[in-house]
Design a protein around this motif. Structure first.
Motif, PDB file in Angstrom:
ATOM      1  N   VAL A  37      28.637  37.564  40.836  1.00 30.94           N
ATOM      2  CA  VAL A  37      29.860  37.093  41.501  1.00 30.94           C
ATOM      3  C   VAL A  37      30.664  36.212  40.544  1.00 30.94           C
ATOM      4  N   ASN A  38      29.998  35.230  39.923  1.00 37.78           N
ATOM      5  CA  ASN A  38      30.712  34.300  39.051  1.00 37.78           C
ATOM      6  C   ASN A  38      31.306  34.985  37.823  1.00 37.78           C
ATOM      7  N   GLN A  39      30.527  35.898  37.223  1.00 38.84           N
ATOM      8  CA  GLN A  39      31.032  36.554  36.013  1.00 38.84           C
ATOM      9  C   GLN A  39      32.190  37.501  36.328  1.00 38.84           C
ATOM     10  N   LEU A  40      32.089  38.213  37.468  1.00 37.91           N
ATOM     11  CA  LEU A  40      33.203  39.101  37.828  1.00 37.91           C
ATOM     12  C   LEU A  40      34.456  38.292  38.165  1.00 37.91           C
ATOM     13  N   LYS A  41      34.262  37.170  38.868  1.00 39.41           N
ATOM     14  CA  LYS A  41      35.401  36.298  39.187  1.00 39.41           C
ATOM     15  C   LYS A  41      36.069  35.819  37.904  1.00 39.41           C
ATOM     16  N   ALA A  42      35.254  35.438  36.915  1.00 40.37           N
ATOM     17  CA  ALA A  42      35.802  34.957  35.640  1.00 40.37           C
ATOM     18  C   ALA A  42      36.568  36.074  34.927  1.00 40.37           C
ATOM     19  N   LEU A  43      36.021  37.295  34.970  1.00 40.70           N
ATOM     20  CA  LEU A  43      36.699  38.427  34.315  1.00 40.70           C
ATOM     21  C   LEU A  43      38.037  38.735  35.002  1.00 40.70           C
ATOM     22  N   ILE A  44      38.058  38.586  36.325  1.00 38.52           N
ATOM     23  CA  ILE A  44      39.290  38.873  37.081  1.00 38.52           C
ATOM     24  C   ILE A  44      40.308  37.749  36.876  1.00 38.52           C
ATOM     25  N   ALA A  45      39.839  36.499  37.004  1.00 36.92           N
ATOM     26  CA  ALA A  45      40.760  35.367  36.839  1.00 36.92           C
ATOM     27  C   ALA A  45      41.275  35.276  35.409  1.00 36.92           C
ATOM     28  N   GLY A  46      40.435  35.634  34.439  1.00 38.46           N
ATOM     29  CA  GLY A  46      40.819  35.574  33.035  1.00 38.46           C
ATOM     30  C   GLY A  46      41.722  36.724  32.616  1.00 38.46           C
ATOM     31  N   GLY A  47      41.922  37.688  33.505  1.00 37.19           N
ATOM     32  CA  GLY A  47      42.840  38.780  33.223  1.00 37.19           C
ATOM     33  C   GLY A  47      42.217  39.952  32.476  1.00 37.19           C
ATOM     34  N   LYS A  51      37.010  56.197  48.175  1.00 39.81           N
ATOM     35  CA  LYS A  51      37.685  56.131  46.875  1.00 39.81           C
ATOM     36  C   LYS A  51      36.957  55.206  45.906  1.00 39.81           C
ATOM     37  N   GLY A  52      36.272  54.227  46.445  1.00 38.63           N
ATOM     38  CA  GLY A  52      35.538  53.315  45.575  1.00 38.63           C
ATOM     39  C   GLY A  52      36.010  51.879  45.694  1.00 38.63           C
ATOM     40  N   THR A  53      35.589  51.072  44.713  1.00 34.93           N
ATOM     41  CA  THR A  53      35.865  49.641  44.730  1.00 34.93           C
ATOM     42  C   THR A  53      36.825  49.302  43.592  1.00 34.93           C
ATOM     43  N   PHE A  54      37.795  48.449  43.900  1.00 35.11           N
ATOM     44  CA  PHE A  54      38.828  48.112  42.917  1.00 35.11           C
ATOM     45  C   PHE A  54      39.037  46.607  42.834  1.00 35.11           C
ATOM     46  N   VAL A  55      39.566  46.156  41.703  1.00 35.72           N
ATOM     47  CA  VAL A  55      39.939  44.758  41.559  1.00 35.72           C
ATOM     48  C   VAL A  55      41.159  44.510  42.435  1.00 35.72           C
ATOM     49  N   ALA A  56      41.122  43.427  43.205  1.00 35.77           N
ATOM     50  CA  ALA A  56      42.222  43.129  44.126  1.00 35.77           C
ATOM     51  C   ALA A  56      43.274  42.265  43.435  1.00 35.77           C
ATOM     52  N   GLU A  57      44.428  42.238  44.069  1.00 42.65           N
ATOM     53  CA  GLU A  57      45.517  41.368  43.621  1.00 42.65           C
ATOM     54  C   GLU A  57      45.147  39.948  44.052  1.00 42.65           C
ATOM     55  N   ILE A  58      45.097  38.997  43.131  1.00 39.58           N
ATOM     56  CA  ILE A  58      44.804  37.629  43.576  1.00 39.58           C
ATOM     57  C   ILE A  58      45.900  36.667  43.124  1.00 39.58           C
ATOM     58  N   THR A  62      44.470  30.873  42.901  1.00 37.14           N
ATOM     59  CA  THR A  62      43.053  31.227  42.926  1.00 37.14           C
ATOM     60  C   THR A  62      42.530  31.390  41.505  1.00 37.14           C
ATOM     61  N   LYS A  63      43.337  32.047  40.657  1.00 31.98           N
ATOM     62  CA  LYS A  63      42.927  32.235  39.261  1.00 31.98           C
ATOM     63  C   LYS A  63      42.663  30.884  38.599  1.00 31.98           C
ATOM     64  N   GLN A  64      43.605  29.940  38.813  1.00 34.54           N
ATOM     65  CA  GLN A  64      43.459  28.610  38.216  1.00 34.54           C
ATOM     66  C   GLN A  64      42.170  27.950  38.701  1.00 34.54           C
ATOM     67  N   GLN A  65      41.924  28.110  39.998  1.00 33.90           N
ATOM     68  CA  GLN A  65      40.741  27.492  40.605  1.00 33.90           C
ATOM     69  C   GLN A  65      39.457  28.026  39.965  1.00 33.90           C
ATOM     70  N   VAL A  66      39.414  29.348  39.741  1.00 27.33           N
ATOM     71  CA  VAL A  66      38.231  29.959  39.127  1.00 27.33           C
ATOM     72  C   VAL A  66      38.056  29.432  37.709  1.00 27.33           C
ATOM     73  N   LYS A  67      39.180  29.350  36.978  1.00 31.27           N
ATOM     74  CA  LYS A  67      39.101  28.903  35.592  1.00 31.27           C
ATOM     75  C   LYS A  67      38.558  27.476  35.519  1.00 31.27           C
ATOM     76  N   ILE A  68      39.169  26.585  36.347  1.00 32.24           N
ATOM     77  CA  ILE A  68      38.754  25.177  36.275  1.00 32.24           C
ATOM     78  C   ILE A  68      37.292  25.029  36.695  1.00 32.24           C
ATOM     79  N   SER A  69      36.872  25.773  37.730  1.00 23.70           N
ATOM     80  CA  SER A  69      35.489  25.577  38.174  1.00 23.70           C
ATOM     81  C   SER A  69      34.526  26.171  37.147  1.00 23.70           C
ATOM     82  N   SER A  70      34.966  27.213  36.414  1.00 23.32           N
ATOM     83  CA  SER A  70      34.085  27.767  35.385  1.00 23.32           C
ATOM     84  C   SER A  70      33.936  26.795  34.203  1.00 23.32           C
ATOM     85  N   VAL A  71      35.042  26.065  33.877  1.00 20.71           N
ATOM     86  CA  VAL A  71      34.963  25.056  32.817  1.00 20.71           C
ATOM     87  C   VAL A  71      34.013  23.931  33.238  1.00 20.71           C
TER      88      VAL A  71
END
Lengths: 133, 288
Positions: A20-30, A74-81, A85-94
């Motif tokens: 969960v954490n690594q996928l969130k980081a990959l999504i938030a990091g672009g 159809k499967g699973t896709f990265v959602a629009e966030i 939220t992106k900022q929040q993921v970045k700061i909490s990962s730091v």
């Protein structure tokens, strides 16, 4: 596509949580943009050598938090966030990374004052090497 | 979720030295269960009992809600079984065997058969007995997987295959199970099969059912500690094995509690490899 997820089986952090954490980081990091198809639960389970029970739990968690979406058949896709939220993921990962470094130092019997000194030392050397660029 | 294969209190005595069971096991759609255990632990016997090729002394087996030894044999259309050795195939070519097999299965997928034949480069015009053991296994898989039954049962399907073929086999099965609602039971000694394919491990030891475990529940239950102090001679709670300054526990919480209470310093905790865990499970059975 094989996702750049690296599980640490030695970590106390549960496997599904690491995913969960690594996928969130990959999504938030672009690195994974909205609409990118993700591997099926079975394929990711094979790649990471874990059971579908664990992978499904991670996907459900991510879907619940709005990071991915599944469309029937159809499967699973990265959602629009949202950017917030992106900022929040970045700061909490730091924060998590620094907390982990402090934990490691504590395990090696360093005092908090000593750790602060090390931290400032690292910042100082980063500053000077960046100036040189 | 509905259970596709249900085994309750199954027991079968083979001779004075060997009894299989009691075994309880459920197979649900979408799952892959690896049957693991030492040689002669009863894996093949269990699969034969499921296929009604042997009679149990006690207990029940239901496949798609039908007793396998009952009058109604409709369950046979929903299960494909690849035994360890194929009897009566020697004189036939792959082409002939395909001609004999495919009409028996209404969901036979000819395109998949061709894909597997090309993937593994299987000669279809040679007699089965002329093929190497690895190619025989490949042909057997090509004649089994395309039956496209919901339930697939494989007994040691890759023991003679080379490393690249084993990898292709894993990808093939993953692709196959992803196509529809399906389930797989695979008896295997191959680490790759167990690590990359299985969701559950059903562990047998000399006929005894050690347990059926979800993979991460099992790996998270084991931990390896490096101890700086000398270990007490008595067995530590959770201890599975010890060697010099290393201790393996199958109950990290109680082991760590013991360390803390007895002032034993440990400086590293790491995961135990699934292969080692299976070894501990199977060896533990020997003593008990």
């Amino acid at each position: 596509m094989e996702l750049p997820i690296r599980l640490s089986k030695d970590s106390r952090e549960p496997i599904y949580h690491q995913i969960v954490n690594q996928l969130k980081a990959l999504i938030a990091g672009g690195q994974l943009v909205a609409g990118t198809p993700l591997p099926s639960i079975r394929v990711l389970s094979k790649d990471l050598e874990i059971s579908i029970i664990t992978t499904r739990r991670a996907y459900q968690d991510l879907e619940h938090q709005g990071f991915i979406r599944t469309s029937q058949g159809k499967g699973t896709f990265v959602a629009e966030i949202e950017d917030a939220t992106k900022q929040q993921v970045k700061i909490s990962s730091v924060y998590q990374t620094i907390e982990k470094a402090v934990d490691t130092a504590v395990q090696y019997d360093y005092s908090l004052d000593q750790i602060e000194e090390i931290f400032q030392e690292v910042i100082r050397s980063q500053r000077s090497s960046r100036k040189g660029d | 979720m509905k259970t596709w294969l249900e085994i309750n209190d199954l027991q079968k005595k083979i001779d004075d030295d060997f009894q299989l069971g009691p075994i309880d096991l459920h197979i649900d759609p979408g799952t892959i269960t690896a049957l693991v255990g030492n040689n002669g632990s009863g894996k093949s016997t269990l699969l034969k009992l499921i296929m009604n090729l042997a009679n149990p002394d006690m207990g029940n087996i239901k496949v798609f809600d039908k007793f396998v030894y009952g009058q109604d044999e409709s369950w046979k259309n929903q299960i494909a079984y690849l035994p360890q050795t194929r009897i009566g195939w020697n004189a036939y070519t792959g082409n002939t065997l395909k001609g004999l097999t495919s009409p028996l299965y209404p969901n036979w997928d000819d395109a998949l058969f061709t894909k597997i034949v090309e993937l593994f480069d299987i000669p279809l015009n040679k007699r089965y007995r002329k093929l190497s053991q690895g190619i025989q296994q490949k042909l057997s898989l090509a004649l089994t997987i395309p039956r496209n039954t919901p339930l697939l049962i494989l007994d040691e399907p890759t023991s003679f295959m080379d490393i690249p073929s084993k990898k292709q086999f894993i990808d093939l099965l993953v692709d196959w199970i992803d196509q529809d609602e399906r389930a797989i039971v695979i008896a295997s000694h191959q680490t790759g099969d167990i690590k990359k394919l299985s969701d559950y491990l059903c562990v047998l030891q000399n006929g005894r059912h050690v347990g059926t475990f979800e993979k991460e529940t099992l790996t998270e239950r084991y931990a390896r500690y490096w101890i700086s102090d000398t270990l007490p001679e008595s067995t530590i709670p959770g201890e599975v094995s010890r060697e010099n300054h290393q201790l393996i526990s199958n109950n990290p919480a109680t082991t760590e509690k013991f360390f803390t209470e007895n002032d034993i310093a440990w400086n590293n905790r790491s995961a135990v490899d699934l292969e080692d865990i299976v070894t501990y499970l199977v060896n533990k059975g020997k003593e008990g």
